[in-house]
Design an enzyme around this catalytic site. Structure first.
Site, short mmCIF file in Angstrom:
data_model
loop_
_atom_site.label_atom_id
_atom_site.label_comp_id
_atom_site.label_asym_id
_atom_site.label_seq_id
_atom_site.Cartn_x
_atom_site.Cartn_y
_atom_site.Cartn_z
N MET A 1 35.28 45.66 45.59
CA MET A 1 34.49 46.85 45.91
C MET A 1 33.56 47.20 44.74
SD MET A 1 36.81 49.24 48.32
CE MET A 1 37.71 50.07 47.04
N LEU B 1 32.98 46.44 38.55
CA LEU B 1 33.79 45.30 38.12
C LEU B 1 34.30 45.45 36.69
CD1 LEU B 1 31.70 42.40 39.70
CD2 LEU B 1 33.65 43.65 40.67
N HIS B 2 35.54 44.99 36.47
CA HIS B 2 36.17 44.99 35.15
C HIS B 2 36.85 43.64 34.94
CE1 HIS B 2 39.78 45.62 37.52
NE2 HIS B 2 39.34 46.79 37.95
N HIS C 1 38.86 42.05 37.86
CA HIS C 1 38.06 41.31 38.85
C HIS C 1 37.61 39.96 38.27
CE1 HIS C 1 37.06 45.64 40.02
NE2 HIS C 1 37.55 45.16 41.14
P1 AMP Z 1 38.92 46.33 44.33
O1 AMP Z 1 37.53 46.17 43.82
O2 AMP Z 1 39.68 47.44 43.69
O3 AMP Z 1 39.02 46.31 45.83
O4 AMP Z 1 39.70 45.02 43.86
C1 AMP Z 1 39.22 43.74 44.20
C2 AMP Z 1 40.26 42.72 43.81
O5 AMP Z 1 40.50 42.78 42.40
C3 AMP Z 1 41.61 42.95 44.50
O6 AMP Z 1 42.15 41.69 44.88
C4 AMP Z 1 42.42 43.58 43.40
O7 AMP Z 1 43.82 43.38 43.54
C5 AMP Z 1 41.89 42.87 42.17
N1 AMP Z 1 42.18 43.64 40.96
C6 AMP Z 1 41.91 44.95 40.74
N2 AMP Z 1 42.37 45.32 39.53
C7 AMP Z 1 42.96 44.22 38.98
C8 AMP Z 1 43.63 43.96 37.74
N3 AMP Z 1 43.81 44.91 36.82
N4 AMP Z 1 44.10 42.71 37.52
C9 AMP Z 1 43.93 41.73 38.45
N5 AMP Z 1 43.30 41.91 39.63
C10 AMP Z 1 42.83 43.14 39.89
#
Ligand code: AMP
Length: 283
Positions: free
Chosen positions: A31, A34-35, A38
């Site tokens: 979504m 990004l960090h 991601h």
């Molecule tokens: P989001 O943008 O929050 O929907 O996350 C996208 C993807 O990144 C999902 O598969 C999350 O589980 C993964 N993700 C988010 N935060 C982390 C993290 N700290 N470590 C590893 N994967 C992550």
């Protein structure tokens, strides 16, 4: 500049070109905002695939009424720069009306595993996730898709969905990336004030402490240790605890105690206007 597409048709063309060239296609749905968490998914995908497609789509259907859909952080140009540096090949940025044509009425619903935990406090969340992930998988048609263990219930739900619906994609889970002090990286950490950021540390600290107690108390009931953990979170500065639970690592069935099997300790708690989740393995 990194290659970007905004329509399903353009996405399909670009992916087809790569596939015709013999590439194994990896896919990382996000979504945005990004960090390093991601980017660790992108790195895992690059290690196993020839071409990596990343989607950035803040999916309205996985937010409930009163949740943070409007406030959710968005920074497209910073995200594209990070993805280019990380070595991703293609970024898919669909608009909401590209993803959801007018009168779209079909949804994907995975029962059981989506009930309780985050599905308890967010009753429409997982249907939004499973519907959009199915659509994204049908649009990209990747060989493998990468999801973070940070959202553990989501990861297990998607594994189940892909198995149940015979979707021909390999689902790969990637360990949670944390700050040096233990806090799991999350786009929602941007909401935290300096005080809340400090207090948020009690989430990973409590998970570790409860996990240690459960390992010591192998074979005994977990309830008292889980109660202790909930109290620790409140004492540590959280305003409320949505859940702190011990579950089977694969099925997410409730465990009354840890008997040595693969298990997961999962928590969600609220601090100010922010809801944070985290989980760790036991065994
Ligand atoms: P989001 O943008 O929050 O929907 O996350 C996208 C993807 O990144 C999902 O598969 C999350 O589980 C993964 N993700 C988010 N935060 C982390 C993290 N700290 N470590 C590893 N994967 C992550």
């Amino acid at each position: 500049m990194i290659d970007t597409v905004r329509t399903i048709a353009a996405l399909r063309d670009r992916v087809a070109e790569r596939r015709q060239a013999g590439a194994r296609i990896g896919f990382v749905p996000t979504m945005g905002a990004l960090h390093e968490g991601h980017l660790s998914l992108v790195a895992a995908a690059l290690a196993q695939c020839d071409a990596v497609v990343v989607s950035i789509f803040v999916n309205p259907t996985q937010f409930g009424p009163g949740e943070d859909f409007e406030a959710y952080p968005r920074d497209e140009s910073a995200d594209l720069e990070k993805l280019e540096q990380a070595g991703a090949q293609l970024v898919y940025l669909p608009a909401v009306d590209e993803m959801y044509p007018e009168n779209a009425t079909t949804v994907v619903n995975v029962s059981g595993i989506t009930e309780g935990l985050c599905g308890g406090a967010r009753p429409t969340h997982f249907q939004g996730v499973t519907t959009v992930v199915t659509k994204l998988l049908m649009q990209v048609l990747p060989d493998a898709a990468f999801f973070g263990e940070k959202d553990y219930q989501q990861l297990q739900t998607i594994r189940r969905m892909v198995r149940d619906l015979d979707i021909p994609v390999e689902i790969i889970g990637v360990p949670t990336v944390r700050e040096a002090d233990g806090l799991a990286l999350s786009s929602r950490n941007l909401y935290l004030s300096a005080d809340e950021r400090r207090e948020a540390l009690s989430l990973p600290a409590t998970l570790q402490a409860v996990a240690a107690k459960l390992r010591q108390a192998q074979g005994e009931p977990a309830a008292a240790h889980l109660d202790w953990g909930r109290a620790q979170l409140l004492q540590g500065g959280f305003d409320s605890v949505d859940y702190l639970e011990l579950r089977d690592a694969e099925t997410l069935a409730v465990l009354e105690g840890w008997e040595g099997q693969p298990a997961r300790l999962l928590a969600a708690a609220r601090i100010g206007k922010t809801r944070l989740i985290d989980n760790i393995a036991i065994g």
